[in-house]
Design a protein around this motif. Structure first.
Motif, short mmCIF file in Angstrom:
data_model
loop_
_atom_site.label_atom_id
_atom_site.label_comp_id
_atom_site.label_asym_id
_atom_site.label_seq_id
_atom_site.Cartn_x
_atom_site.Cartn_y
_atom_site.Cartn_z
N PHE A 185 0.97 -1.34 -0.02
CA PHE A 185 -0.12 -0.01 0.06
C PHE A 185 0.95 1.31 -0.02
CE2 PHE A 185 -2.66 3.17 2.39
CZ PHE A 185 -3.84 3.16 1.18
N VAL A 186 1.94 1.41 0.76
CA VAL A 186 2.85 2.54 0.76
C VAL A 186 3.88 2.29 -0.10
CG1 VAL A 186 1.95 3.07 3.05
CG2 VAL A 186 4.14 1.72 2.86
N GLY A 187 4.32 1.12 -0.78
CA GLY A 187 5.11 1.14 -1.52
C GLY A 187 6.86 0.84 -1.10
N ALA A 188 6.31 0.13 -0.04
CA ALA A 188 7.87 -0.49 0.67
C ALA A 188 8.40 -1.32 -0.23
CB ALA A 188 7.47 -0.85 2.21
N LYS A 189 9.79 -1.57 0.03
CA LYS A 189 10.49 -2.34 -0.74
C LYS A 189 10.46 -3.88 -0.29
CE LYS A 189 15.08 -2.11 -3.12
NZ LYS A 189 16.36 -1.18 -3.01
N HIS A 190 10.34 -3.91 1.17
CA HIS A 190 10.18 -5.09 1.83
C HIS A 190 9.32 -5.06 2.81
CE1 HIS A 190 14.28 -5.52 -0.10
NE2 HIS A 190 14.56 -4.51 0.75
N PRO A 191 8.53 -6.13 3.07
CA PRO A 191 7.62 -6.12 4.15
C PRO A 191 8.12 -5.90 5.58
CG PRO A 191 7.34 -8.02 2.68
CD PRO A 191 8.55 -7.38 2.35
N SER A 192 9.50 -6.19 5.60
CA SER A 192 10.08 -6.29 7.07
C SER A 192 10.36 -4.89 7.53
CB SER A 192 11.37 -6.93 7.05
OG SER A 192 12.46 -6.41 6.13
N GLU A 193 10.03 -3.95 6.57
CA GLU A 193 10.17 -2.57 6.78
C GLU A 193 9.01 -1.92 7.21
OE1 GLU A 193 13.36 -0.74 3.37
OE2 GLU A 193 11.52 -1.27 2.72
N ILE A 194 7.92 -2.74 7.46
CA ILE A 194 6.77 -2.15 8.22
C ILE A 194 6.59 -2.86 9.49
CG2 ILE A 194 4.15 -2.73 8.15
CD1 ILE A 194 5.45 -1.05 5.56
N ILE A 195 6.69 -2.06 10.38
CA ILE A 195 6.56 -2.30 11.76
C ILE A 195 5.13 -1.95 12.39
CG2 ILE A 195 7.60 -1.82 14.27
CD1 ILE A 195 9.71 -2.59 12.10
N GLY B 87 10.14 2.14 7.95
CA GLY B 87 11.25 2.75 7.86
C GLY B 87 12.27 2.14 6.95
N LYS B 88 13.33 2.73 6.30
CA LYS B 88 14.06 2.05 5.39
C LYS B 88 14.86 1.01 6.10
CE LYS B 88 14.93 5.85 2.09
NZ LYS B 88 15.82 7.12 1.95
N ARG B 89 14.87 -0.12 5.45
CA ARG B 89 15.58 -1.31 5.98
C ARG B 89 16.97 -1.07 6.80
NH1 ARG B 89 15.50 -7.08 3.22
NH2 ARG B 89 17.03 -6.56 1.98
N GLU B 90 17.77 -0.42 6.06
CA GLU B 90 19.16 -0.23 6.62
C GLU B 90 18.99 0.74 7.62
OE1 GLU B 90 18.36 0.46 3.75
OE2 GLU B 90 18.84 2.44 2.78
N LEU B 91 18.09 1.76 7.93
CA LEU B 91 18.04 2.55 8.93
C LEU B 91 17.35 1.93 9.93
CD1 LEU B 91 16.39 5.91 7.84
CD2 LEU B 91 18.30 5.59 9.37
N LEU B 92 16.41 1.26 10.06
CA LEU B 92 15.94 0.41 11.17
C LEU B 92 17.05 -0.79 11.44
CD1 LEU B 92 12.34 -0.42 9.60
CD2 LEU B 92 12.95 1.17 11.22
N GLU B 93 17.61 -1.29 10.60
CA GLU B 93 18.65 -2.32 11.23
C GLU B 93 19.64 -1.40 11.85
OE1 GLU B 93 19.81 -4.04 7.50
OE2 GLU B 93 18.57 -5.93 7.78
N SER B 94 20.15 -0.37 11.60
CA SER B 94 21.21 0.17 12.53
C SER B 94 20.68 0.87 13.81
CB SER B 94 21.75 1.64 11.56
OG SER B 94 20.65 2.63 11.39
N MET B 95 19.53 0.85 13.87
CA MET B 95 18.87 1.56 15.16
C MET B 95 18.75 0.42 16.46
SD MET B 95 16.01 3.81 13.26
CE MET B 95 14.49 3.62 14.42
N GLU C 1 15.63 -10.38 14.02
CA GLU C 1 15.85 -9.40 12.95
C GLU C 1 14.61 -8.69 12.72
OE1 GLU C 1 16.02 -12.13 9.61
OE2 GLU C 1 18.03 -12.73 10.29
N LEU C 2 14.45 -7.72 11.74
CA LEU C 2 13.40 -7.06 11.51
C LEU C 2 12.32 -7.89 10.93
CD1 LEU C 2 14.93 -3.86 9.29
CD2 LEU C 2 13.98 -3.90 11.69
N PRO C 3 10.87 -7.47 11.39
CA PRO C 3 10.36 -6.49 12.02
C PRO C 3 10.41 -6.74 13.47
CG PRO C 3 8.58 -7.82 10.86
CD PRO C 3 10.20 -8.45 10.52
#
Lengths: 136, 409
Positions: B78-88, B237-245, B267-269
């Motif tokens: 729906f929001v055009g995310a690249k990966h489902p794991s970017e959705i929290i 959140g962009k995957r690399e950002l969420l991973e680094s947090m 791992e995310l999410p």
């Protein structure tokens, strides 16, 4: 529209007790942050008695009318009488059913007056829970 | 074009009768009503699929997990995310922003700046003021033009100081109904090395958002303003950002392993979803998104936009009303706020409410914006997919009646 009875609208349009008071003993300001209603009360106290009262404010019809109605009976009252005044008294003055969502509007005047007395006595202000009568 | 009558039949709430007439619900910026499809999907989950997710080897647990993860995928698409794991999945937009403030915020240092606009809702202000208290970051305020639109020059000036690490802005004001120029804001912020969080609590129901096209770093919204249930929100959140947090809430399911000395986050999410999530609500949100897709998302957006323009035209002819903010433009969506000469917004909406016409009054969780506008409260009319011009007419007539009632001496 029973909440907006003619009596209430009359007090809202022509508020009583707003004549500025000379040399008040205590001045106190209260704000209802959730809606922006504001009241400033000036009280003259002599021998544990209210000998003069004046107010100014802005806000909804209920908050302003309740303050106007209350102001009519404050002068001449003993401090003890005012301290003992219950929220139900203000509801009786308004004479219309006041629901939960408007109770803070209706009681802002009482809250301001009671806290003016507390300020005068050097005490901490009372909380809304106390004014509404949920807590002592 | 959507068929309002067909839409309305799908919303049980609209059958409510107040003061002898069907309710006119124009408080959609606060929360929207739910279509039958959402209510039924949630009931089916509880009646047939209820089990905890990511744990348990019985088939029902697997079914619940699959439904929950499918919901994540629906939101991601729906929001055009690249990966489902970017959705929290969170509790609401507020919690999504708090997650970023508490996690991404931990990586900021004293003297770093977070830029906010004067349009922001308290949910996109308080978490940053809390971070200021905690870490000594600075907050810079992006100013507004006279008509309430974001002053891009003001943002430019803030970014020039090279201290801004995050620009956190609403996509659509919940008071003025003005969109913010996200493309410009994001381009400027990125050029200055800052990340961008978009509070899409309002925008999500009125415009399509593609996080990749816009290059959004964080996106926050609530399910309940998108025809879904309360209790579920989303943080993209962009995957690399969420991973680094660093992880946010600690508890079950957010860890890979734990011993007496420490833990390794999952791992995310899952890293950001501690404890049992709002499973049924997330599935309900997915059903809501599917419902908007079925009706046609673009048609809903066109409908609410046209209806708001209609309301604006009608309201502007009412005497003793001042509309807040910009009066025309392609960027006006969702809601319109106004003040009425001589009547406090609470009195107005109290009387309208008694006639079954639901508007919001107050500061709408934007005390800073109201102070900027020099007022303490306003009344707000906000539209949804099921509203009609007839309802706007009924509302405007009731406003006029109320003004007359109050002004007669």
């Amino acid at each position: 529209m029973d909440l907006y009875a003619e009596n209430i609208l009359d007090h809202f349009r022509h508020p009583r007790g707003t004549e500025p008071l000379q040399k008040p003993t205590v001045v106190h300001h209260e704000i209802n942050a959730s809606c922006g209603d504001e009241l400033t009360v000036s009280v003259k106290i002599e021998n544990k008695k209210i000998t003069g009262f004046s107010w100014s404010g802005t806000g909804c019809a209920i908050s302003q009318a309740a303050m106007s109605l209350l102001s009519e009976e404050l002068t001449g009252m003993n401090l003890e009488q005012l301290e003992a005044m219950k929220p139900d008294h203000v509801k009786e003055l308004l004479g219309v059913p006041v629901g939960t969502r408007r109770i803070k509007c209706a009681l802002l005047g009482l809250h301001a007056v009671k806290n003016a007395l507390r300020k005068h006595a050097g005490q901490e202000p009372q909380s809304w829970m106390e004014t509404v009568g949920v807590e002592n | 074009m959507i068929d309002p009558a067909a839409i309305r039949r799908q919303f049980p709430f609209l059958k409510r009768i107040v003061d002898g007439k069907p309710v006119v619900y124009l408080d959609n910026a606060a929360t929207v009503q739910k279509p039958q499809a959402v209510l039924e999907r949630m009931r089916r989950f509880y009646e047939e699929q209820n089990a905890n997710v990511n744990r348990g080897m019985h088939p029902l647990a697997e079914e619940a997990t699959i439904a929950y993860e499918e919901a994540r995928k629906t939101v991601a698409d729906f929001v055009g995310a690249k990966h489902p794991s970017e959705i929290i999945f969170t509790r609401n937009a507020t919690e999504s922003i708090n997650l970023v403030a508490r996690s991404f915020g931990e990586t900021l240092k004293k003297g770093d700046t977070v830029a906010l606009s004067l349009l922001e809702h308290h949910s996109n202000i308080i978490p940053w003021l809390q971070l200021k208290e905690r870490k000594g970051i600075a907050i810079e305020w992006i100013g507004l033009e006279q008509d309430g639109r974001v002053d891009i020059e003001s943002l430019r000036n803030i970014l020039e100081k090279k201290k801004t690490k995050l620009v956190s802005v609403t996509g659509l004001s919940n008071v003025l109904g003005i969109r913010t120029p996200l493309e410009k804001i994001i381009a400027l912020a990125h050029a200055a090395g800052a990340k961008v969080l978009v509070d899409a609590a309002q925008l999500i129901a009125h415009a399509s958002i593609d996080v990749q096209t816009l290059d959004i770093d964080f996106l926050a919204f609530s399910g309940h303003k998108l025809y879904g249930p309360t209790g579920v929100g989303v943080l993209y959140g962009k995957r690399e950002l969420l991973e680094s947090m660093p992880a946010f809430l600690g508890g079950g399911d957010m860890l890979e392993s734990v011993d007496q000395n420490g833990f390794i986050p999952a791992e995310l999410p899952r890293k950001f979803e501690a404890g049992t999530p709002s499973i049924a609500d997330a599935i309900g949100l997915a059903a809501a998104i599917e419902w908007t897709t079925l009706v046609c998302v673009d048609a809903i957006h066109t409908h609410t936009k046209n209806l708001l323009a209609y309301a604006r035209k009608k309201l502007s002819t009412v005497k003793n009303i001042s509309i807040l903010g910009a009066t025309s433009g392609n960027d006006l969506l969702g809601c319109i706020s106004f003040i009425t000469n001589g009547i406090h917004p609470h009195d107005l909406t109290e009387i309208l409410g008694r006639k079954g016409i639901c508007l919001r009054a107050g500061h709408h969780c934007t005390q800073i914006l109201h102070k900027h506008l020099g007022i303490t409260a306003s009344a707000r009319l906000s539209v949804g997919a099921y509203n009609t011009e007839e309802e706007i007419d009924r509302c405007i007539a009731a406003i006029e009646e109320t003004i007359l009632f109050f002004r007669k001496s």
